[in-house]
Design an enzyme around this catalytic site. Structure first.
Site, PDB file in Angstrom:
ATOM      1  N   ASN A 126      12.815  -9.052 -17.277  1.00 43.05           N
ATOM      2  CA  ASN A 126      12.552  -8.226 -16.096  1.00 43.05           C
ATOM      3  C   ASN A 126      13.874  -7.919 -15.429  1.00 43.05           C
ATOM      4  O   ASN A 126      14.767  -8.771 -15.370  1.00 43.05           O
ATOM      5  CB  ASN A 126      11.556  -8.900 -15.145  1.00 43.05           C
ATOM      6  CG  ASN A 126      12.210  -9.898 -14.235  1.00 43.05           C
ATOM      7  OD1 ASN A 126      12.816  -9.548 -13.230  1.00 43.05           O
ATOM      8  ND2 ASN A 126      12.097 -11.174 -14.590  1.00 43.05           N
ATOM      9  N   CYS A 197      19.651 -14.571  -8.901  1.00 43.19           N
ATOM     10  CA  CYS A 197      19.250 -13.313  -9.530  1.00 43.19           C
ATOM     11  C   CYS A 197      20.310 -12.847 -10.516  1.00 43.19           C
ATOM     12  O   CYS A 197      21.468 -12.652 -10.146  1.00 43.19           O
ATOM     13  CB  CYS A 197      19.000 -12.214  -8.505  1.00 43.19           C
ATOM     14  SG  CYS A 197      18.434 -10.706  -9.328  1.00 43.19           S
ATOM     15  N   ASN A 262      15.054 -19.787 -12.497  1.00 43.27           N
ATOM     16  CA  ASN A 262      14.945 -18.334 -12.585  1.00 43.27           C
ATOM     17  C   ASN A 262      15.053 -17.949 -14.080  1.00 43.27           C
ATOM     18  O   ASN A 262      14.999 -18.816 -14.950  1.00 43.27           O
ATOM     19  CB  ASN A 262      16.052 -17.679 -11.744  1.00 43.27           C
ATOM     20  CG  ASN A 262      15.621 -16.338 -11.188  1.00 43.27           C
ATOM     21  OD1 ASN A 262      15.115 -15.492 -11.927  1.00 43.27           O
ATOM     22  ND2 ASN A 262      15.815 -16.122  -9.904  1.00 43.27           N
ATOM     23  N   GLY A 321       7.817 -20.250 -17.978  1.00 43.97           N
ATOM     24  CA  GLY A 321       6.994 -20.361 -19.181  1.00 43.97           C
ATOM     25  C   GLY A 321       5.643 -21.023 -18.998  1.00 43.97           C
ATOM     26  O   GLY A 321       5.072 -21.521 -19.973  1.00 43.97           O
TER      27      GLY A 321
END
Ligand SMILES: Cc1cc2nc3c(=O)[nH]c(=O)nc-3n(C[C@H](O)[C@H](O)[C@H](O)COP(=O)(O)O)c2cc1C
Length: 361
Positions: A126, A197, A262, A321
């Site tokens: 993503n 991020c 993350n 996961g």
């Protein structure tokens, strides 16, 4: 089981924002019959210790649906103190990791495709870049989102700083506190700082810089006072054990919980071997889903050990996961206080219900 995803990767981020959520999340009635807040997290009474991390819940419509589907501890997608545009479409691709996405495997390109997953243990990448409509939108929308919590449900607000022209590093770190203060004013009951991020070109992954971690956590805590603070970190490899310990030492005086992990960045290519996601600095993109479960479990185990050895009291949110109820149990066994699923929940809106059934909650 795979269902219609509540965020549709084949549509743009804007279309998902305006028209979503989709599939079972589009029904606004609660499917939860009874609320039993029998667990504790950060001092709040909650119905279960499972939810959705920052990302897939784009706005209050998504938050309302998640609460109604029984996800009890959820995060509003990371927001900024200023408007910020989304990375170019597409933003979500299915990625083939051939089992565990080891760090060795991230040295070679992975194939990413805009297709539907064909098996339950799939992975995705993503890449949004933490878009935000700015506080003019999210301040009011956050108030709405908070009001949708049923008994025993908690909304966490995730924020990130933005580098503006002429900013020093400390100005940038201050901006995390500015965004947190706006969230506090809107009524946020818990705040998470996104220190991990991988998808913003010039911002970098802050959790690997102890000085930045300490400064941000200190500044935010000063502004939010007794509202619980959560730090979201990326994956630390075994070679980074000393760095992980240092980072934990730096954040421990200020945070009440650590959320790990993350996504793991890897080069993503198309069938021709070319960069799959359009635009500068998008060859590397964060991978999440089944392939990173080992990494999330590994980091949770190490955070538990550090907490024990050093007498810290932070709670641990295990992420990465969780596709099936058994994955939730594996994280609980590893010592996570709370478990969250982004990729798994997106394609299975019934995951919270299935976990409750399995654990008799
Ligand atoms: C669609 C999507 C958007 C995401 N956006 C954010 C975000 O805004 N902030 C953040 O801290 N993490 C974000 N993440 C990362 C997730 O919170 C999570 O750490 C990661 O996906 C690993 O969990 P998973 O394997 O269950 O997907 C996002 C993940 C997905 C799938």
């Amino acid at each position: 089981m795979l269902h219609t995803p509540f965020y549709n990767p084949a549509k743009t981020y804007e279309e998902n924002f305006e028209k979503g959520p989709f599939g079972a999340f589009s029904h606004t009635k609660s499917i939860v019959q009874k609320f039993k807040p029998t667990y504790k997290f950060l001092g709040f009474s909650v119905n279960s210790l499972f939810g959705i991390p920052a990302g897939p819940l784009l706005n209050s419509n998504y938050v309302q649906a998640a609460f109604n589907m029984g996800f009890d501890i959820i995060c509003y997608k990371t927001q900024r103190s200023v408007p910020f545009t989304v990375n170019a479409f597409p933003n979500v691709l299915i990625v083939e990791t051939f089992g565990k996405l080891t760090i060795e495997k991230t040295n070679k390109p992975l194939l990413g495709k805009l297709i539907n997953p064909t098996k339950e243990d799939f992975s995705i990448t993503n890449s949004f870049g933490n878009p935000s409509r700015g506080p003019a939108f999210w301040e009011d929308d956050l108030k709405k989102a908070i009001s949708y919590a049923n008994q025993g449900q908690l909304l966490i607000m995730s924020v990130v700083g933005t580098i503006k022209e002429g900013f020093t590093k400390e100005d940038y770190y201050d901006d995390f506190a500015t965004a947190s203060e706006i969230a506090k004013k809107a009524g946020a009951e818990a705040i998470e700082v996104n220190l991990s991020c991988p998808n913003v070109a010039n911002e970098g992954i802050l959790c690997f810089t102890p000085g930045a971690v300490e400064s941000i956590c200190r500044k935010v805590k000063e502004k939010i006072g007794n509202i619980p603070l959560i730090a979201k970190i990326g994956f630390f490899s075994n070679e980074q054990q000393e760095l992980l310990e240092t980072v934990v030492d730096k954040m421990a005086p200020f945070v009440q919980a650590i959320s790990a992990i993350n996504t793991i960045p890897a080069p993503i290519v198309d069938e021709k071997g070319e960069q799959a996601l359009p635009g500068p600095n998008r060859l590397y993109s964060g991978v999440c889903g089944a392939g990173i479960k080992w990494a999330g479990l590994d980091n949770v185990t190490r955070l538990v050990k550090i907490r024990e050895e050093r007498g810290y009291t932070y709670e641990i949110i295990g992420v990465g996961g969780v596709m099936k109820p058994n994955d939730y149990l594996d994280y609980k066994k590893a010592g996570a206080d709370v478990v969250m699923s982004a990729t798994g929940a997106m394609w299975n809106p019934f995951l919270a219900q299935e976990i409750k059934k399995k654990t008799n909650e």
